[in-house]
Design a protein around this motif. Structure first.
Motif, mmCIF file in Angstrom:
data_model
loop_
_atom_site.group_PDB
_atom_site.id
_atom_site.type_symbol
_atom_site.label_atom_id
_atom_site.label_comp_id
_atom_site.label_asym_id
_atom_site.label_seq_id
_atom_site.Cartn_x
_atom_site.Cartn_y
_atom_site.Cartn_z
ATOM 1 N N VAL A 204 -24.387 72.922 -39.459
ATOM 2 C CA VAL A 204 -24.088 74.436 -39.706
ATOM 3 C C VAL A 204 -22.758 74.489 -38.868
ATOM 4 O O VAL A 204 -22.818 74.392 -37.697
ATOM 5 C CB VAL A 204 -25.016 75.343 -39.432
ATOM 6 N N THR A 209 -27.918 70.364 -36.830
ATOM 7 C CA THR A 209 -29.109 71.174 -36.677
ATOM 8 C C THR A 209 -30.106 70.580 -35.792
ATOM 9 O O THR A 209 -30.699 71.199 -35.152
ATOM 10 C CB THR A 209 -29.771 71.312 -38.089
ATOM 11 N N THR A 235 -28.244 81.099 -42.864
ATOM 12 C CA THR A 235 -27.707 80.231 -43.575
ATOM 13 C C THR A 235 -27.875 79.558 -44.983
ATOM 14 O O THR A 235 -27.358 79.395 -45.821
ATOM 15 C CB THR A 235 -27.782 78.849 -42.627
#
Length: 382
Positions: A204, A209, A235
Motif C-alpha cells: 500500500v 503490508t 484500501t
C-alpha cells in the motif's frame, strides 16, 4: 540405524533447525522423502513469489542475495535453500519417507520409513509442515463430471488450460493466484468462494503490508484489530458487488485466533473487478458439463482446480502418541512435553505474521531446548 538427533524433513524448517543445531556443535541426521531439499518449493506453481519481504523471510545466518527482488520468486527460493544447505554442511538422507514415529523401548523415539528402515534417536524434530497432505474434498456428482479435476498441488502454469473453461475452488492465496495466472494467459476462469474472506493488498503506497502487520501486531489487541479493519476499509473497500463476502473479523484476528492468513492480493481483485475472473458461490453439485452452485447458478466447465488446502498428517505420523493439536490439526506448541518429551515440531505455527520469519525464530528456540535437555540428561547421569 541410530542417531542422537533426527530431523524429519529438509524444507525451510528442517534446514533451519539442522543449521541451528550444527552451530551449537551437534550433528543431526536429516531425512527427506524427496530427492532434493525444498521439495515443496520445487513443486509450487511457476509464477509464485514470496508474499513476504526477503529481509523477513531468510533463514538464520544467511540473508537472501542483495540482487534478489523484494518478493523473491519461486526458483530463487529453491536456489537459496540449496545454497543454505551447502553452506551449513547439511547432507540429508534422501528417499527417507517417515511413516511412523513411536516411543522406543528404553527411551527416545523409533522412526520407521516407507522403505522399512528403522531409525532410533534420542530426539526427533518433525518439520514436515502444515502443507503436507493435499486435502481433496468429495463433491456431489463428481463421478459424472466429464472434465478434469486436480488439486492445486498439480498445477504448474496456464499452458495446459488454454482454450478451456476453468473453475478454481477456494480463494486462499493459492486459489487467488492460480486464478490470476490463468486470467493473465487468457484462460476463461472463475472462482468458487464458499466462505467470507479478508483481502489485503501486498503493498500500500509502496509499503509492504507485512511490515504494517508487524506494527499492528505489537499494539494492544483491540486497537490493532480496529486499525487493521480500518485499513481494509480504506484500501480494499466493500467487495460485495463482486460476489465476495468479507470476514466478520479483522485480518489480524483471523490470523491470531484461527491461523488463517488474509488473501494477499497481487492482481486478482483487479481482474475480478474487470470481469475477467467470475466469482461463484460454493459448489452444490457437479454434472457432466459443469457445476451448479448453492445459489442456483450454473456454469459450464472443462476443468476444476481444487485450491482446497492441505492437512499436516501429524496425527497419523504419531500413531501411539497423542500430539496436542489446534483446530487446524497442527501441533499447538513446538516443544513436546510429558510423553512427548524429546519430540519437537517446527514449521507448524500459522498464527504469526510470516511463516518463514516464524520458522527462523522457532529453529533457534528448539535447538537451544534440545541442547539444554541434553545437558540436563548428562548432569543427571553423573
Amino acid at each position: 540405524m541410530d542417531t542422537e538427533i533426527l530431523v524429519v524433513g529438509a524444507g525451510p524448517a528442517g534446514l533451519a533447525v539442522a543449521a541451528a543445531l550444527i552451530d551449537r556443535g551437534r550433528r543431526p541426521l536429516v531425512i527427506e522423502k524427496a530427492a532434493q531439499v525444498g521439495a515443496s518449493w520445487r513443486a509450487h506453481y511457476d509464477r509464485l513469489h514470496l508474499h513476504t519481504v526477503k529481509e523477513l523471510s531468510a533463514l538464520p545466518g544467511m540473508p537472501f542475495p542483495a540482487a534478489d527482488p523484494r518478493y523473491v520468486p519461486r526458483q530463487r527460493v529453491v536456489d537459496y535453500l540449496d545454497a543454505y544447505a551447502a553452506r551449513a554442511g547439511i547432507a540429508p538422507r534422501f528417499g527417507g519417507d517417515a511413516t511412523a514415529i513411536v516411543p522406543a523401548p528404553g527411551g527416545g523415539w523409533r522412526t520407521t520409513t516407507r522403505d522399512g528402515d528403522e531409525i532410533r534417536s534420542r530426539v526427533v524434530v518433525v518439520t514436515t509442515g502444515a502443507n503436507n497432505v493435499p486435502f481433496v474434498p468429495t463433491i456431489e456428482g463428481e463421478a459424472s463430471f466429464a472434465g478434469e479435476i486436480l488439486h492445486s498441488r498439480g498445477y504448474r502454469n496456464a499452458a495446459p488450460f488454454k482454450g478451456r473453461r476453468v473453475l478454481v475452488v477456494g480463494m486462499g492465496n493459492t486459489g487467488a493466484e492460480i486464478a490470476l495466472d490463468l486470467a493473465e494467459q487468457g484462460v476463461a476462469v472463475a472462482l468458487s468462494v464458499r466462505s467470507p474472506v479478508n483481502v489485503v493488498y501486498r503493498d500500500v503506497l509502496g509499503r509492504p503490508t507485512q511490515r504494517t502487520t508487524l506494527l499492528l501486531w505489537r499494539l494492544p489487541t483491540a486497537l490493532g484489530d480496529a486499525l487493521a479493519r480500518w485499513l481494509c476499509d480504506v484500501t480494499v473497500g466493500d467487495l460485495g458487488r463482486y460476489g465476495l463476502r468479507r470476514s466478520a473479523i479483522s485480518p489480524l484476528c483471523e490470523l491470531r485466533e484461527h491461523g488463517h492468513t488474509a488473501v494477499i492480493d497481487v492482481g486478482t481483485l483487479a481482474r475480478i473487478k474487470a470481469g475477467e475472473i467470475a466469482v461463484y458461490a460454493g459448489i452444490r453439485r457437479l454434472h457432466s458439463e459443469g457445476a451448479e452452485f448453492v445459489d442456483g447458478r450454473r456454469a459450464p466447465l472443462d476443468a476444476i482446480v481444487l485450491a482446497t488446502g492441505y492437512r499436516s498428517g501429524i496425527a497419523a505420523l504419531f500413531p501411539a502418541s497423542a500430539v496436542p493439536l489446534d483446530e487446524s490439526g497442527l501441533p499447538s506448541e513446538p516443544i513436546g512435553r510429558g510423553a512427548l518429551a524429546g519430540a519437537y515440531f517446527v514449521g507448524f505455527d500459522m498464527r504469526q505474521p510470516g511463516t518463514l520469519r516464524t520458522i527462523a525464530g522457532e529453529a533457534g528456540i528448539v535447538a537451544t531446548a534440545i541442547c539444554a535437555a541434553e545437558g540436563a540428561s548428562a548432569s543427571a547421569a553423573r
